[in-house]
Design a protein around this motif. Structure first.
Motif, mmCIF file in Angstrom:
data_model
loop_
_atom_site.group_PDB
_atom_site.id
_atom_site.type_symbol
_atom_site.label_atom_id
_atom_site.label_comp_id
_atom_site.label_asym_id
_atom_site.label_seq_id
_atom_site.Cartn_x
_atom_site.Cartn_y
_atom_site.Cartn_z
ATOM 1 N N SER A 1 91.866 30.110 60.795
ATOM 2 C CA SER A 1 92.551 30.199 59.496
ATOM 3 C C SER A 1 94.049 30.463 59.619
ATOM 4 O O SER A 1 94.850 29.775 58.958
ATOM 5 C CB SER A 1 91.894 31.279 58.623
ATOM 6 N N PRO A 2 94.504 31.432 60.435
ATOM 7 C CA PRO A 2 95.952 31.636 60.538
ATOM 8 C C PRO A 2 96.702 30.420 61.062
ATOM 9 O O PRO A 2 97.839 30.166 60.643
ATOM 10 C CB PRO A 2 96.069 32.824 61.505
ATOM 11 N N LEU A 3 96.101 29.664 61.981
ATOM 12 C CA LEU A 3 96.767 28.466 62.490
ATOM 13 C C LEU A 3 96.930 27.428 61.389
ATOM 14 O O LEU A 3 97.984 26.789 61.267
ATOM 15 C CB LEU A 3 95.969 27.888 63.655
ATOM 16 N N LEU A 4 95.895 27.237 60.565
ATOM 17 C CA LEU A 4 95.977 26.287 59.466
ATOM 18 C C LEU A 4 96.970 26.747 58.405
ATOM 19 O O LEU A 4 97.723 25.935 57.847
ATOM 20 C CB LEU A 4 94.590 26.087 58.847
ATOM 21 N N LEU A 5 96.996 28.039 58.116
ATOM 22 C CA LEU A 5 97.945 28.559 57.130
ATOM 23 C C LEU A 5 99.379 28.435 57.632
ATOM 24 O O LEU A 5 100.291 28.121 56.861
ATOM 25 C CB LEU A 5 97.625 30.016 56.818
ATOM 26 N N GLY A 6 99.605 28.669 58.907
ATOM 27 C CA GLY A 6 100.937 28.478 59.469
ATOM 28 C C GLY A 6 101.393 27.039 59.365
ATOM 29 O O GLY A 6 102.567 26.764 59.083
ATOM 30 N N CYS A 7 100.470 26.113 59.572
ATOM 31 C CA CYS A 7 100.788 24.688 59.408
ATOM 32 C C CYS A 7 101.133 24.378 57.963
ATOM 33 O O CYS A 7 102.085 23.637 57.682
ATOM 34 C CB CYS A 7 99.605 23.847 59.888
ATOM 35 N N ALA A 8 100.370 24.931 57.018
ATOM 36 C CA ALA A 8 100.647 24.704 55.605
ATOM 37 C C ALA A 8 102.022 25.252 55.209
ATOM 38 O O ALA A 8 102.751 24.639 54.411
ATOM 39 C CB ALA A 8 99.559 25.353 54.747
ATOM 40 N N MET A 9 102.404 26.393 55.758
ATOM 41 C CA MET A 9 103.724 26.960 55.485
ATOM 42 C C MET A 9 104.823 26.027 55.983
ATOM 43 O O MET A 9 105.849 25.835 55.313
ATOM 44 C CB MET A 9 103.843 28.335 56.140
ATOM 45 N N ALA A 10 104.638 25.452 57.157
ATOM 46 C CA ALA A 10 105.640 24.537 57.707
ATOM 47 C C ALA A 10 105.759 23.277 56.859
ATOM 48 O O ALA A 10 106.868 22.790 56.600
ATOM 49 C CB ALA A 10 105.286 24.179 59.148
ATOM 50 N N VAL A 11 104.630 22.741 56.416
ATOM 51 C CA VAL A 11 104.661 21.539 55.576
ATOM 52 C C VAL A 11 105.330 21.835 54.237
ATOM 53 O O VAL A 11 106.149 21.042 53.739
ATOM 54 C CB VAL A 11 103.233 21.004 55.362
ATOM 55 N N GLU A 12 105.027 22.997 53.651
ATOM 56 C CA GLU A 12 105.629 23.369 52.365
ATOM 57 C C GLU A 12 107.141 23.481 52.487
ATOM 58 O O GLU A 12 107.887 23.007 51.635
ATOM 59 C CB GLU A 12 105.024 24.692 51.898
ATOM 60 N N ARG A 13 107.622 24.104 53.553
ATOM 61 C CA ARG A 13 109.071 24.250 53.732
ATOM 62 C C ARG A 13 109.732 22.913 54.019
ATOM 63 O O ARG A 13 110.853 22.655 53.578
ATOM 64 C CB ARG A 13 109.365 25.225 54.864
ATOM 65 N N CYS A 14 109.043 22.045 54.743
ATOM 66 C CA CYS A 14 109.599 20.718 55.033
ATOM 67 C C CYS A 14 109.779 19.929 53.738
ATOM 68 O O CYS A 14 110.809 19.288 53.521
ATOM 69 C CB CYS A 14 108.690 19.977 56.007
ATOM 70 N N LEU A 15 108.789 19.986 52.850
ATOM 71 C CA LEU A 15 108.918 19.311 51.557
ATOM 72 C C LEU A 15 110.013 19.952 50.721
ATOM 73 O O LEU A 15 110.795 19.263 50.046
ATOM 74 C CB LEU A 15 107.589 19.362 50.807
ATOM 75 N N GLY A 16 110.086 21.287 50.737
ATOM 76 C CA GLY A 16 111.087 21.970 49.933
ATOM 77 C C GLY A 16 112.509 21.680 50.363
ATOM 78 O O GLY A 16 113.425 21.671 49.535
ATOM 79 N N ILE A 17 112.720 21.432 51.654
ATOM 80 C CA ILE A 17 114.067 21.198 52.164
ATOM 81 C C ILE A 17 114.441 19.721 52.145
ATOM 82 O O ILE A 17 115.568 19.361 51.777
ATOM 83 C CB ILE A 17 114.185 21.766 53.592
ATOM 84 N N THR A 18 113.509 18.859 52.513
ATOM 85 C CA THR A 18 113.827 17.430 52.606
ATOM 86 C C THR A 18 113.568 16.681 51.307
ATOM 87 O O THR A 18 114.194 15.649 51.055
ATOM 88 C CB THR A 18 113.015 16.785 53.736
ATOM 89 N N GLN A 19 112.634 17.167 50.485
ATOM 90 C CA GLN A 19 112.293 16.491 49.224
ATOM 91 C C GLN A 19 112.259 17.539 48.106
ATOM 92 O O GLN A 19 111.210 17.830 47.544
ATOM 93 C CB GLN A 19 110.932 15.789 49.343
ATOM 94 N N SER A 20 113.398 18.100 47.806
ATOM 95 C CA SER A 20 113.447 19.231 46.884
ATOM 96 C C SER A 20 112.981 18.869 45.478
ATOM 97 O O SER A 20 112.320 19.669 44.809
ATOM 98 C CB SER A 20 114.858 19.805 46.838
ATOM 99 N N LEU A 21 113.323 17.676 44.989
ATOM 100 C CA LEU A 21 112.922 17.295 43.639
ATOM 101 C C LEU A 21 111.407 17.127 43.535
ATOM 102 O O LEU A 21 110.775 17.622 42.599
ATOM 103 C CB LEU A 21 113.630 16.002 43.227
ATOM 104 N N GLN A 22 110.818 16.429 44.501
ATOM 105 C CA GLN A 22 109.373 16.252 44.499
ATOM 106 C C GLN A 22 108.660 17.582 44.740
ATOM 107 O O GLN A 22 107.575 17.814 44.221
ATOM 108 C CB GLN A 22 108.965 15.238 45.576
ATOM 109 N N HIS A 23 109.270 18.456 45.518
ATOM 110 C CA HIS A 23 108.660 19.741 45.826
ATOM 111 C C HIS A 23 108.446 20.573 44.578
ATOM 112 O O HIS A 23 107.383 21.165 44.372
ATOM 113 C CB HIS A 23 109.544 20.501 46.818
ATOM 114 N N SER A 24 109.450 20.620 43.718
ATOM 115 C CA SER A 24 109.325 21.433 42.504
ATOM 116 C C SER A 24 108.238 20.926 41.583
ATOM 117 O O SER A 24 107.647 21.695 40.816
ATOM 118 C CB SER A 24 110.666 21.453 41.757
ATOM 119 N N ALA A 25 107.943 19.624 41.644
ATOM 120 C CA ALA A 25 106.925 19.049 40.768
ATOM 121 C C ALA A 25 105.529 19.092 41.386
ATOM 122 O O ALA A 25 104.538 19.242 40.678
ATOM 123 C CB ALA A 25 107.291 17.604 40.418
ATOM 124 N N VAL A 26 105.470 18.957 42.700
ATOM 125 C CA VAL A 26 104.176 18.840 43.374
ATOM 126 C C VAL A 26 103.663 20.197 43.862
ATOM 127 O O VAL A 26 102.479 20.521 43.695
ATOM 128 C CB VAL A 26 104.274 17.848 44.554
#
Length: 371
Positions: free
Chosen positions: A135-160
């Motif tokens: 579980s911690p490994l999967l959650l760490g991966c999810a955190m990385a994906v969330e930050r990647c979307l927030g930084i590279t696709q900020s407009l889509q991030h706020s909606a998705v």
């Protein structure tokens, strides 16, 4: 023999050398009495790990109230889920490990017959080890994906990426880990007592069934994929932040002040990226030897070259993995923006630093209250 561990692992591994490690594979019905190991270090580790996770959770709760309904909220929810998982796994698997240690020490004191824990106990212990390890490994991966979307696709991030979606994602990740952990309980694969007889996990040495091999390879593969995706996403996010920083270096001070809100959001991204990068480094250092060892052990099984003398090396990788959930909370304790700002101020005192309200130079810093 390989396993998954949580921060409770020190109960299981730290005193392995104090026990009769050959007892698990001995044909004798009794082992010679030994002086009981000193459990002071294990008690300290359990207490220290629990307090660390609780402290980090308190810091995240404070940050959540401050940044509620802002861009940092999804990251904070994922981080809180990670720390809660670490804390729960720390206490649950630590309790199981301590119970087996005490039982083994009692048998050694009385020179009684070696009795393995019941099958039901071993299955429950093994399932907890798999769930709280994956579980911690999967959650760490999810955190990385969330930050990647927030930084590279900020407009889509706020909606998705909404709070509801984050909660659903956490439940889905828990469901994946729980499904893998529960399969041996349903008769698909098995959990076995592992060397030196004080913990249970999916078998990776000896006689392995197809289901056993499949489950342990799925566990190892999911862990390595999660770590790899985390590194890829963090690298992409870091390069994006660096590119944005270089492109903004030419702005005039007046123009920079007009973009104060943008700078503040960028500083939040930097804070979260620093925390996430350190979490991933800790995960790689702690987990990759263990996960890779599982694959190597299965490979040896198919080649018919299983070697029992490699078990001490396996215990070393296990000890490394057991410290992951103890170190995770210290990332959020030590790498808060207030701490980072103070460190930057010490290293480069004349460089503008971000405070709670704005940027300031070193000469103005005393007038600003840092978070």
């Amino acid at each position: 023999m390989d396993t998954v561990v949580t921060s409770a692992g020190p109960f299981i591994w730290q005193h392995s050398a104090d026990l009769n490690i050959s007892a698990l594979y001995s044909n004798s019905s009794a082992s010679s009495p030994q002086s009981p190991p000193n459990y002071g270090l294990s008690y300290f580790t359990m207490t220290f790990g629990a307090l660390s996770n609780l402290t980090a959770l308190a810091i995240l709760a404070k940050s959540y109230t401050r940044f509620h309904r802002r861009a940092k909220t999804p990251f904070l929810l994922l981080a809180a889920a990670l720390l809660l998982t670490d804390l729960t796994g720390h206490l649950v698997t630590g309790g199981f490990g301590l119970y087996l240690h005490l039982q083994k020490v009692q048998r050694q004191r009385t020179a009684s017959r070696v009795i393995e824990p019941t099958q039901a106990f071993c299955k429950l212990f093994g399932a907890c080890m798999v769930f709280f390890g994956l579980s911690p490994l999967l959650l760490g991966c999810a955190m990385a994906v969330e930050r990647c979307l927030g930084i590279t696709q900020s407009l889509q991030h706020s909606a998705v990426v909404t709070t509801a979606h984050i909660r659903l994602s956490v439940l889905l990740l828990f469901a994946v880990a729980l499904t893998l952990a529960a399969l041996p309980l349903l008769g698909v694969g098995s959990y076995k007592l592992q060397f030196p007889g004080t913990w249970c996990f999916l078998p990776v040495q000896g006689s392995l069934s197809t289901a056993d091999v499949s489950l342990v390879l799925i566990f190892s593969s999911l862990g390595l994929v999660a770590l790899t995706v985390s590194v890829f996403c963090n690298t992409t996010s870091g390069l994006t932040l660096l590119q944005a920083r270089f492109s903004n270096q030419g702005l005039q001070p007046t123009t920079s002040r007009r973009h104060g809100q943008s700078s503040s959001l960028q500083s939040l991204d930097v804070e979260m990226m620093v925390q996430l990068a350190v979490v991933n480094v800790v995960s790689w250092v702690c987990w990759s030897p263990f996960l890779i060892y599982i694959i190597i052990s299965v490979r040896h099984f198919y080649r018919g070259t299983t070697r029992q003398y490699e078990q001490p090396m396996f215990l070393l990788t296990l000890r490394m993995a057991s410290w992951n959930q103890i170190l995770d909370p210290w990332v959020y304790i030590l790498l808060r923006r207030a701490v980072l700002c103070r460190l930057c101020g010490l290293v480069r005192p004349n460089r503008p630093i971000l405070t709670q309200t704005s940027y300031c130079t070193g000469s103005e810093r005393q007038n600003i209250h840092l978070r």
